[in-house]
Design a protein around this motif. Structure first.
Motif, short mmCIF file in Angstrom:
data_model
loop_
_atom_site.label_atom_id
_atom_site.label_comp_id
_atom_site.label_asym_id
_atom_site.label_seq_id
_atom_site.Cartn_x
_atom_site.Cartn_y
_atom_site.Cartn_z
N LEU A 100 -25.43 73.66 3.25
CA LEU A 100 -25.46 72.68 2.16
C LEU A 100 -25.93 71.31 2.66
CD1 LEU A 100 -22.05 73.52 0.44
CD2 LEU A 100 -24.31 74.51 -0.03
N GLU A 101 -26.71 70.66 1.84
CA GLU A 101 -27.19 69.32 2.19
C GLU A 101 -26.06 68.31 2.23
OE1 GLU A 101 -30.38 68.13 -0.32
OE2 GLU A 101 -31.74 69.70 0.36
N ASP A 102 -25.00 68.57 1.45
CA ASP A 102 -23.87 67.63 1.42
C ASP A 102 -22.63 68.24 2.05
OD1 ASP A 102 -23.50 69.53 -0.54
OD2 ASP A 102 -22.91 68.12 -2.11
N SER A 103 -22.84 69.07 3.06
CA SER A 103 -21.72 69.70 3.76
C SER A 103 -20.81 68.64 4.38
CB SER A 103 -22.26 70.61 4.87
OG SER A 103 -21.21 71.05 5.70
N PRO A 104 -19.50 68.89 4.39
CA PRO A 104 -18.63 68.00 5.16
C PRO A 104 -18.96 68.12 6.64
CG PRO A 104 -17.43 69.94 4.41
CD PRO A 104 -18.77 69.99 3.75
N ILE A 334 -35.67 78.60 1.47
CA ILE A 334 -36.21 78.48 2.82
C ILE A 334 -35.77 77.17 3.47
CG2 ILE A 334 -38.42 77.46 2.08
CD1 ILE A 334 -39.74 79.13 4.34
N ASP A 335 -35.64 76.11 2.68
CA ASP A 335 -35.19 74.82 3.23
C ASP A 335 -33.75 74.93 3.76
OD1 ASP A 335 -37.60 73.71 2.65
OD2 ASP A 335 -36.94 72.68 0.83
N GLN A 336 -32.89 75.67 3.02
CA GLN A 336 -31.51 75.85 3.46
C GLN A 336 -31.47 76.65 4.76
OE1 GLN A 336 -30.09 77.73 -0.19
NE2 GLN A 336 -28.81 75.96 -0.60
N LEU A 337 -32.27 77.71 4.82
CA LEU A 337 -32.33 78.50 6.04
C LEU A 337 -32.81 77.67 7.22
CD1 LEU A 337 -33.86 81.77 4.54
CD2 LEU A 337 -31.70 81.66 5.79
N SER A 338 -33.82 76.85 6.97
CA SER A 338 -34.37 76.01 8.03
C SER A 338 -33.33 75.04 8.58
CB SER A 338 -35.59 75.24 7.51
OG SER A 338 -36.10 74.36 8.47
N LEU A 339 -32.57 74.41 7.68
CA LEU A 339 -31.52 73.47 8.10
C LEU A 339 -30.43 74.18 8.88
CD1 LEU A 339 -31.07 71.20 4.95
CD2 LEU A 339 -31.76 70.46 7.22
N GLN A 340 -30.00 75.32 8.36
CA GLN A 340 -28.90 76.05 8.99
C GLN A 340 -29.29 76.55 10.38
OE1 GLN A 340 -25.87 76.86 7.45
NE2 GLN A 340 -25.12 77.91 9.24
N LEU A 341 -30.51 77.07 10.49
CA LEU A 341 -30.95 77.67 11.74
C LEU A 341 -31.59 76.67 12.70
CD1 LEU A 341 -32.56 80.84 10.14
CD2 LEU A 341 -30.48 80.80 11.50
N GLU A 342 -31.83 75.44 12.19
CA GLU A 342 -32.54 74.42 12.97
C GLU A 342 -33.87 74.98 13.46
OE1 GLU A 342 -29.89 72.97 15.97
OE2 GLU A 342 -28.46 72.15 14.53
N MET A 343 -34.60 75.60 12.53
CA MET A 343 -35.88 76.23 12.82
C MET A 343 -36.94 75.61 11.92
SD MET A 343 -36.81 80.33 12.51
CE MET A 343 -35.32 80.78 13.42
N SER A 344 -38.11 75.35 12.46
CA SER A 344 -39.16 74.72 11.64
C SER A 344 -39.57 75.65 10.50
CB SER A 344 -40.39 74.40 12.50
OG SER A 344 -41.06 75.58 12.87
N ILE A 345 -40.01 75.04 9.41
CA ILE A 345 -40.41 75.82 8.23
C ILE A 345 -41.55 76.78 8.57
CG2 ILE A 345 -41.48 75.66 5.95
CD1 ILE A 345 -38.65 74.81 5.79
N SER A 346 -42.50 76.34 9.39
CA SER A 346 -43.67 77.18 9.69
C SER A 346 -43.26 78.44 10.45
CB SER A 346 -44.71 76.39 10.48
OG SER A 346 -44.16 75.90 11.69
N ILE A 347 -42.41 78.27 11.47
CA ILE A 347 -41.95 79.43 12.25
C ILE A 347 -41.08 80.33 11.39
CG2 ILE A 347 -40.50 80.14 14.18
CD1 ILE A 347 -41.45 77.65 15.67
N LEU A 348 -40.19 79.72 10.61
CA LEU A 348 -39.30 80.48 9.74
C LEU A 348 -40.08 81.30 8.71
CD1 LEU A 348 -36.46 81.20 8.73
CD2 LEU A 348 -36.48 79.08 7.40
#
Length: 373
Positions: A100-104, A334-348
């Motif tokens: 989540l973008e607003d995660s605690p 895909i944006d959520q996955l990218s944030l969670q995994l700390e992986m660039s959008i292109s590679i993901l």
């Protein structure tokens, strides 16, 4: 300052105490610095170059000893009160919240709650619950027994406390998300129920022990109820209120939202009926609706999940991480996955395409993905 037993966690908590640092900024800091402790030791000039930081925030970091002292006090206080502390970087931090973008950034927990259960259902509603609403709540939870979900609610009067009590009655794990700190049960009349929840569930809050309670805490806690739940059921709700705020948040998170239809003449059915009419919630007619929406079966969810994970062991670790996240949710952007995994959008995107070709995941409109297995 004494050396803390968990220096890593100390610095992570200190970082969370700095004003205006949210999840996105926090992740940028860790990605750039490597760790919270490294960030505190960066020269101000380098710190100001981190995206979302700027010169003003970098200047605040000069007062790091103040934040470290406060963080140490928090950890010592939690140790004395047997309160578990999890930061965003801890492996046990709820994976449903990490995306989540607003995660605690920090959570405080009492009890034995499993924070990453195979299945989790949120149940909320009005504080002025009718007998109809209470009976429906108990019936929903009784019918959920074969699926063995964790029941998430807010320990409030009315529907919330009824959900917790029913979960206890039917031996389902239940977690109360508090708008107060976990050492200050609110409302106090629910303290006995809260204590009973600790053995097979627990209490969770983002507010540090000993902190004052403010009205604004409760809308903030509602996002955690929504975030931790695979689906949210609103049993009764007036035209305005906390239950509707929780439903709106769950809808914005792309969670499954259900509302129990009610008497057109009851003010505490108006909110549910409006959610259904505005198509922000599906009509709830029984747990079969959840089974279909979440692709559940009555098999042991832990065994089913383990079988799926074992079938992924031949995949590279990054693909396994992607599949593990999608296992936790019905679908993810895909944006959520990218944030969670700390992986660039292109590679993901490349890895998602490969998994789609394998017939394991499916792409959906809005750059969303879900498991097919």
């Amino acid at each position: 300052m004494p050396n803390p037993q968990n220096e890593t966690q100390l610095y992570q908590i200190a970082l969370s105490l700095i004003p205006k640092i949210g999840p996105a900024t926090y992740r940028n800091i860790i990605a750039y610095s490597g760790s919270a402790s490294s960030f505190f030791n960066l020269p101000a000039g380098k710190a100001s170059k981190i995206p979302r930081i700027g010169a003003k925030l970098a200047e605040i970091v000069k007062n790091k000893n103040q934040y470290l002292r406060e963080a140490e006090e928090i950890l010592n206080n939690c140790h004395k009160k047997n309160i578990r502390v999890l930061t965003l970087q801890d492996p046990d931090f709820p994976s449903r919240l990490k995306a989540l973008e607003d995660s605690p950034l920090v959570l405080f927990i009492k009890g034995n709650a499993a924070l990453n259960p195979a299945r989790a259902i949120g149940i909320v509603g009005t504080r002025q619950a009718s007998e109809y609403g209470k009976n429906i709540t108990r019936k929903i939870i009784e019918d959920l027994i074969p699926y063995q979900p964790t029941i998430i609610s807010g320990l409030a009067y009315g529907i919330d406390i009824e959900a917790h009590k029913a979960a206890l009655q039917y031996d389902l794990p239940t977690i109360g998300i508090l708008g107060s700190s976990v050492d200050n049960i609110y409302p106090s009349i629910h303290k006995n129920t809260a204590m009973s929840m600790l053995e097979n569930g627990g209490l969770l809050s983002e507010f540090q022990p000993g902190s004052e309670m403010h009205p604004g805490n409760f809308p903030k806690r509602n996002r955690i109820i929504s975030g931790l739940s695979d689906a949210l059921i609103v049993v009764e709700a007036a035209k305005k209120g906390g239950a509707l705020i929780t439903a709106e948040i769950a809808y914005s998170y792309n969670k499954e939202v259900f509302a129990v239809p009610g008497n057109l003449q009851s003010i505490y059915s108006e909110g549910c009926n409006n959610l259904i009419r505005s198509m922000k919630a599906s009509i709830f007619t029984g747990v079969k609706d959840l089974e279909e929406a979440l692709s559940w079966s009555k098999e042991n969810p832990l065994e089913s999940r383990e079988t799926k994970i074992q079938s992924w062991e031949s995949f590279p670790i990054e693909e396994q991480q992607i599949l593990g996240l999608l296992q936790q949710k019905k679908e993810m952007e895909i944006d959520q996955l990218s944030l969670q995994l700390e992986m660039s959008i292109s590679i993901l995107a490349s890895k998602l395409l490969g998994l789609e070709f394998e017939g394991i995941i499916k792409s959906l409109p809005g750059k969303k993905y879900r498991l097919i297995l």
